[in-house]
Design an enzyme around this catalytic site. Structure first.
Site, PDB file in Angstrom:
ATOM      1  N   ASN A   7     -13.139 -72.437  -6.326  1.00 29.55           N
ATOM      2  CA  ASN A   7     -12.209 -73.022  -5.362  1.00 29.55           C
ATOM      3  C   ASN A   7     -11.854 -74.439  -5.837  1.00 29.55           C
ATOM      4  OD1 ASN A   7     -11.340 -74.639  -3.142  1.00 29.55           O
ATOM      5  ND2 ASN A   7     -12.003 -73.042  -1.748  1.00 29.55           N
ATOM      6  N   HIS A  10     -10.717 -79.194  -3.826  1.00 33.07           N
ATOM      7  CA  HIS A  10     -11.126 -80.598  -3.792  1.00 33.07           C
ATOM      8  C   HIS A  10     -10.714 -81.391  -5.027  1.00 33.07           C
ATOM      9  CE1 HIS A  10     -12.602 -80.051   0.103  1.00 33.07           C
ATOM     10  NE2 HIS A  10     -13.406 -79.075  -0.274  1.00 33.07           N
ATOM     11  N   HIS A  43      -7.052 -72.935  -0.683  1.00 35.93           N
ATOM     12  CA  HIS A  43      -6.821 -72.796   0.754  1.00 35.93           C
ATOM     13  C   HIS A  43      -5.584 -73.628   1.101  1.00 35.93           C
ATOM     14  CE1 HIS A  43      -8.715 -73.078   5.067  1.00 35.93           C
ATOM     15  NE2 HIS A  43      -7.452 -72.710   5.086  1.00 35.93           N
ATOM     16  N   ARG A  45      -3.742 -75.087   3.658  1.00 39.73           N
ATOM     17  CA  ARG A  45      -3.950 -75.407   5.078  1.00 39.73           C
ATOM     18  C   ARG A  45      -2.652 -75.797   5.756  1.00 39.73           C
ATOM     19  NH1 ARG A  45      -8.597 -76.685   7.662  1.00 39.73           N
ATOM     20  NH2 ARG A  45     -10.484 -76.156   6.550  1.00 39.73           N
ATOM     21  N   ARG A  49      -3.693 -80.813   3.626  1.00 39.65           N
ATOM     22  CA  ARG A  49      -4.522 -81.982   3.302  1.00 39.65           C
ATOM     23  C   ARG A  49      -4.939 -82.028   1.832  1.00 39.65           C
ATOM     24  NH1 ARG A  49     -10.072 -80.435   6.434  1.00 39.65           N
ATOM     25  NH2 ARG A  49      -8.646 -80.243   8.184  1.00 39.65           N
ATOM     26  N   GLU A  70      -6.742 -68.460   0.210  1.00 41.32           N
ATOM     27  CA  GLU A  70      -7.400 -68.525   1.512  1.00 41.32           C
ATOM     28  C   GLU A  70      -6.388 -69.043   2.519  1.00 41.32           C
ATOM     29  OE1 GLU A  70     -10.773 -71.151   2.595  1.00 41.32           O
ATOM     30  OE2 GLU A  70     -11.596 -70.285   0.776  1.00 41.32           O
ATOM     31  N   THR A 101     -13.869 -74.988   6.764  1.00 34.16           N
ATOM     32  CA  THR A 101     -13.851 -73.804   7.630  1.00 34.16           C
ATOM     33  C   THR A 101     -15.165 -73.700   8.410  1.00 34.16           C
ATOM     34  OG1 THR A 101     -12.573 -72.770   5.873  1.00 34.16           O
ATOM     35  CG2 THR A 101     -13.364 -71.324   7.624  1.00 34.16           C
ATOM     36  N   GLU A 151     -15.587 -61.382   3.083  1.00 35.16           N
ATOM     37  CA  GLU A 151     -16.347 -62.480   2.499  1.00 35.16           C
ATOM     38  C   GLU A 151     -17.358 -62.906   3.558  1.00 35.16           C
ATOM     39  OE1 GLU A 151     -14.367 -65.672   0.440  1.00 35.16           O
ATOM     40  OE2 GLU A 151     -15.991 -67.068   0.927  1.00 35.16           O
ATOM     41  N   HIS A 191     -19.571 -70.326   0.925  1.00 35.64           N
ATOM     42  CA  HIS A 191     -19.526 -71.496   1.810  1.00 35.64           C
ATOM     43  C   HIS A 191     -20.802 -72.302   1.686  1.00 35.64           C
ATOM     44  CE1 HIS A 191     -17.999 -74.174   4.777  1.00 35.64           C
ATOM     45  NE2 HIS A 191     -16.859 -73.506   4.721  1.00 35.64           N
ATOM     46  N   GLY A 213     -16.705 -74.052  -4.263  1.00 38.59           N
ATOM     47  CA  GLY A 213     -15.753 -75.119  -4.548  1.00 38.59           C
ATOM     48  C   GLY A 213     -16.334 -76.517  -4.578  1.00 38.59           C
TER      49      GLY A 213
HETATM   50  N1  PXP Z   1     -15.186 -69.398   1.168  1.00 36.56           N
HETATM   51  C1  PXP Z   1     -14.427 -69.779   2.222  1.00 36.56           C
HETATM   52  C2  PXP Z   1     -13.872 -68.728   3.109  1.00 36.56           C
HETATM   53  C3  PXP Z   1     -14.141 -71.145   2.457  1.00 36.56           C
HETATM   54  O1  PXP Z   1     -13.393 -71.497   3.511  1.00 36.56           O
HETATM   55  C4  PXP Z   1     -14.635 -72.099   1.546  1.00 36.56           C
HETATM   56  C5  PXP Z   1     -14.276 -73.538   1.734  1.00 36.56           C
HETATM   57  O2  PXP Z   1     -12.936 -73.719   1.435  1.00 36.56           O
HETATM   58  C6  PXP Z   1     -15.400 -71.651   0.467  1.00 36.56           C
HETATM   59  C7  PXP Z   1     -15.683 -70.300   0.315  1.00 36.56           C
HETATM   60  C8  PXP Z   1     -15.951 -72.599  -0.536  1.00 36.56           C
HETATM   61  O3  PXP Z   1     -16.882 -73.407   0.124  1.00 36.56           O
HETATM   62  P1  PXP Z   1     -17.503 -74.634  -0.625  1.00 36.56           P
HETATM   63  O4  PXP Z   1     -16.387 -75.598  -0.919  1.00 36.56           O
HETATM   64  O5  PXP Z   1     -18.495 -75.172   0.369  1.00 36.56           O
HETATM   65  O6  PXP Z   1     -18.146 -74.121  -1.867  1.00 36.56           O
END
Ligand code: PXP
Length: 249
Positions: A7, A10, A43, A45, A49, A70, A101, A151, A191, A213
């Site tokens: 992901n 960031h 993602h 959004r 952001r 996403e 999320t 997921e 996550h 991510g």
């Molecule tokens: N999966 C989903 C559905 C998410 O919303 C996120 C955060 O954007 C991630 C995975 C990745 O999470 P993290 O950035 O904490 O690794």
């Protein structure tokens, strides 16, 4: 063995902090692809952001890069997704003020809605994954939509602060993966996974992909993006191999 979905949201967060054109999440996506990530997740959004529409379009155009978009199921974002046609959509709930999320979808409560929406995406060739908490009723409701995948939210495990909570959350994850697989779903998870906690999740049988991510982008600040992606993949591979040899022993 679970594959790694990277992901790159960031990377865009850092760019947006100054309104510059760098760092570019598209370059990060190319690097992750070259290192061997199985997909790139972004993602888009409502408040834009971090990732914007142009980023999604440019990542979509990278050759050999599977795009997992996403998104919340709002009319605006659904219309954009229908135009861009990512390989996969992961539907997530989205709250305006949240840092990230918070929790999974309530597929039980909005079953008819998700059934219709997943069918719309499937009909144009987009695979759908539903982001849900590790709860059997949510998995069963998901299996009764047209989504091919779920997921499983790993937040309860990654945020556990005591051994007892961590063990309980891991059991819930293992059960959730087993239930989803028994119902014929492809299973992803993610996550809050990082270099310290990823191994136990990567060792669960039946998970196809982990989406990670924040920890990868953070680690990249010290070690570089290619190394951050490669190190995460190595940890996942070692965990899966260790698990396999334990099962065979
Ligand atoms: N999966 C989903 C559905 C998410 O919303 C996120 C955060 O954007 C991630 C995975 C990745 O999470 P993290 O950035 O904490 O690794």
């Amino acid at each position: 063995m679970a594959k790694l979905g990277v992901n790159v949201d960031h990377v865009a967060t850092l760019r947006q902090a100054r309104g510059t054109e760098y760092p570019d999440p598209v370059l990060a996506a190319k690097i992750a692809r070259d290192v061997g990530a199985s997909c790139i997740t972004v993602h888009l959004r409502e408040d834009r952001r971090h990732i914007n529409e142009d980023d999604v379009r440019r990542i979509r155009a990278i050759p050999g890069c599977r795009l997992n978009m996403e998104m919340a199921a709002t009319d605006e974002i659904i219309a954009i997704a229908m135009q861009i046609r990512p390989d996969q959509i992961t539907l997530v709930p989205e709250k305006r003020g949240e840092l990230t999320t918070e929790g999974g979808l309530d597929v039980v409560a909005r079953h008819v809605f998700y059934k219709e929406l997943t069918k719309r995406f499937n009909d144009v060739g987009i695979t759908v994954s539903l982001f849900i908490d590790p709860i059997a009723t949510q998995i069963e409701a998901s299996a009764d939509t047209s989504a091919l995948a779920v997921e499983i939210n790993t937040a309860a495990y990654s945020e556990a602060r005591t051994e007892k909570d961590s063990i309980r959350a891991m059991r819930e994850l293992e059960n959730a993966v087993a239930v989803a697989r028994a119902l014929g779903l492809i299973v992803h998870a993610g996550h809050g996974l990082n270099y310290q906690n990823v191994s136990s999740v990567a060792a669960i049988d039946g998970i196809e992909e982990l989406n990670i991510g924040h920890s990868i982008v953070s680690h990249a600040l010290y070690t570089g993006f290619p190394n951050a992606v490669a190190t995460m993949m190595e940890l996942m591979e070692k965990a899966a191999t260790r698990h396999k040899s334990k099962v065979l022993a």
